[in-house]
Design a protein around this motif. Structure first.
Motif, PDB file in Angstrom:
ATOM      1  N   ALA A 231       0.815  -1.220   0.000  1.00  0.00           N
ATOM      2  CA  ALA A 231       0.000   0.000   0.000  1.00  0.00           C
ATOM      3  C   ALA A 231       0.845   1.265   0.000  1.00  0.00           C
ATOM      4  CB  ALA A 231      -0.940   0.004   1.202  1.00  0.00           C
ATOM      5  N   VAL A 232       2.016   1.202   0.642  1.00  0.00           N
ATOM      6  CA  VAL A 232       2.862   2.405   0.693  1.00  0.00           C
ATOM      7  C   VAL A 232       3.891   2.429  -0.436  1.00  0.00           C
ATOM      8  CG1 VAL A 232       2.561   2.663   3.170  1.00  0.00           C
ATOM      9  CG2 VAL A 232       4.512   1.343   2.311  1.00  0.00           C
ATOM     10  N   GLY A 233       3.761   1.496  -1.376  1.00  0.00           N
ATOM     11  CA  GLY A 233       4.579   1.565  -2.586  1.00  0.00           C
ATOM     12  C   GLY A 233       5.786   0.656  -2.665  1.00  0.00           C
ATOM     13  N   VAL A 234       5.947  -0.276  -1.721  1.00  0.00           N
ATOM     14  CA  VAL A 234       7.076  -1.209  -1.800  1.00  0.00           C
ATOM     15  C   VAL A 234       6.807  -2.215  -2.914  1.00  0.00           C
ATOM     16  CG1 VAL A 234       8.464  -2.919  -0.569  1.00  0.00           C
ATOM     17  CG2 VAL A 234       7.536  -0.944   0.658  1.00  0.00           C
ATOM     18  N   ASP A 235       7.766  -2.402  -3.805  1.00  0.00           N
ATOM     19  CA  ASP A 235       7.612  -3.316  -4.937  1.00  0.00           C
ATOM     20  C   ASP A 235       7.669  -4.765  -4.465  1.00  0.00           C
ATOM     21  OD1 ASP A 235       8.838  -4.966  -7.363  1.00  0.00           O
ATOM     22  OD2 ASP A 235       7.952  -3.138  -8.189  1.00  0.00           O
ATOM     23  N   PRO A 236       6.850  -5.667  -5.039  1.00  0.00           N
ATOM     24  CA  PRO A 236       6.886  -7.078  -4.636  1.00  0.00           C
ATOM     25  C   PRO A 236       8.237  -7.754  -4.876  1.00  0.00           C
ATOM     26  CG  PRO A 236       4.872  -6.610  -5.857  1.00  0.00           C
ATOM     27  CD  PRO A 236       5.751  -5.397  -5.988  1.00  0.00           C
ATOM     28  N   VAL A 237       8.978  -7.312  -5.876  1.00  0.00           N
ATOM     29  CA  VAL A 237      10.234  -7.991  -6.225  1.00  0.00           C
ATOM     30  C   VAL A 237      11.229  -7.992  -5.066  1.00  0.00           C
ATOM     31  CG1 VAL A 237      12.253  -7.961  -7.749  1.00  0.00           C
ATOM     32  CG2 VAL A 237       9.969  -7.626  -8.700  1.00  0.00           C
ATOM     33  N   PRO A 238      11.553  -6.835  -4.443  1.00  0.00           N
ATOM     34  CA  PRO A 238      12.497  -6.893  -3.317  1.00  0.00           C
ATOM     35  C   PRO A 238      11.944  -7.634  -2.103  1.00  0.00           C
ATOM     36  CG  PRO A 238      11.638  -4.665  -3.606  1.00  0.00           C
ATOM     37  CD  PRO A 238      11.223  -5.443  -4.804  1.00  0.00           C
ATOM     38  N   ILE A 239      10.612  -7.664  -1.936  1.00  0.00           N
ATOM     39  CA  ILE A 239      10.046  -8.418  -0.820  1.00  0.00           C
ATOM     40  C   ILE A 239      10.342  -9.900  -1.000  1.00  0.00           C
ATOM     41  CG2 ILE A 239       7.916  -9.098   0.351  1.00  0.00           C
ATOM     42  CD1 ILE A 239       6.782  -6.355  -0.304  1.00  0.00           C
ATOM     43  N   VAL A 240      10.155 -10.392  -2.221  1.00  0.00           N
ATOM     44  CA  VAL A 240      10.465 -11.798  -2.503  1.00  0.00           C
ATOM     45  C   VAL A 240      11.955 -12.059  -2.313  1.00  0.00           C
ATOM     46  CG1 VAL A 240      10.502 -13.575  -4.307  1.00  0.00           C
ATOM     47  CG2 VAL A 240       8.510 -12.103  -4.060  1.00  0.00           C
TER      48      VAL A 240
END
Length: 330
Positions: A231-240
């Protein structure tokens, strides 16, 4: 010329040749600033001349390094030797063959083979070398942040440093600024709670918190943090990427056996506190459950990089797999 408390010390701090080598611009800029400050402390009216490799014209160095009609010391800064033309390299070699006494030469080089002969000649000429190594890994960033606090004679705990890296560690310049803010605005030991007070929103939104909750088996908290991060704009790629990193660290530490945290950290390329954290997180996990979790994250990685239609769903599914595996193993 103003007087200084120890002219001999200043003189030693400002050799006639200085090489600032390495790709980390924050460190390179600091090194250059310290050299220029020392030069100006020795000679307040020194003339500082900056030459940039991309705009260099043949013969410029010789012109600027030549004695002035009015006398006075000069400091010539040659930026980005790694981008130098053949003409600039030839001019530098000619300069180094007979360097003028009134000139301090500072050369910066971000890395690579271009300009190698000049680099070798500088080192053979006993140039002072200031290293600016790349700061890429979490361990590098944690070491950098800890060094920032030590430079300011401030004590910071390991969890506080990790929280700061989690919050602003994507950019080294931002990390340095955040550390300076904590140094300026707080007193005493900098602990995790102080960092959370200043950067709690950022910490909560990062993939590291998502990964911590997932590895702990807390599905509800992991999904809450994940959705907040998105919601605050963090991209899914770095989370993975963080999920994969956390699982790999558990596997590495779990496979390493017993031993002192410091010894394992050195062998595994981790910080001691990361080894300790992984050891705590390993409770309830099996090698098989970790392997299946890592496979799920690999599948999510493929999907968030274009292989699937819904990147957010792909990450959620990986998080739920991890928490399910932890619950089943525990």
């Amino acid at each position: 010329m103003t007087r200084v408390s120890d002219p001999a010390l200043v003189q030693r701090r400002v050799p006639p040749l200085v090489l600032i080598a390495g790709p980390e611009q924050v460190l390179a800029e600091r090194g250059l600033a310290e050299v220029l400050a020392a030069v100006r402390e020795r000679t307040p009216d020194v003339e500082v001349i900056r030459l940039h490799a991309s705009a260099y014209q043949p013969g410029e160095l010789a012109v600027h390094a030549s004695p002035s009609l009015f006398g006075g010391d000069k400091c010539v800064v040659v930026h980005d030797l790694d981008e130098a033309t053949d003409e600039l390299q030839q001019d530098l070699l000619a300069y180094l063959d007979t360097p003028p006494e009134e000139v301090t030469l500072v050369v910066t080089h971000k890395g690579g083979n271009r300009g190698k002969k000049v680099l070798d000649t500088l080192k053979k000429s006993r140039a002072r070398v200031i290293d600016a190594p790349a700061i890429k890994t979490d361990r590098d960033k944690a070491d950098f942040a800890m060094h920032e606090f030590r430079r300011a004679k401030r004590k910071a705990t390991g969890p506080a440093v990790q929280a700061l890296v989690d919050a602003v560690g994507k950019d080294v310049r931002e990390l340095a600024a955040a550390a300076q803010q904590l140094i300026s605005d707080t007193t005493g030991t900098i602990d995790e709670q102080i960092v959370l007070t200043y950067h709690g929103g950022k910490v909560e939104a990062t993939g590291f918190k998502v990964a911590d909750a997932a590895v702990a088996g807390d599905a509800g908290e992991a999904l809450r943090l994940l959705r907040h991060a998105i919601a605050v704009g963090v991209d899914p790629v770095p989370i993975v990427a963080v999920l994969a990193q956390q699982l790999r660290q558990l596997i590495k530490v779990g496979s390493a056996g017993r031993g002192r945290s410091a010894d394992l950290a050195r062998d595994l390329g981790m910080a001691p506190w990361q080894v300790d954290k992984a050891r705590r997180s390993l409770q309830g996990w099996t090698a098989e459950s970790l392997a299946r979790s890592l496979q799920a994250v690999a599948a999510a990685d493929y999907e968030v990089k274009g292989g699937g239609r819904d990147p957010v769903y792909a990450v959620e599914r990986a998080v739920l797999t991890i928490t399910h595996e932890k619950a089943a193993a525990g």
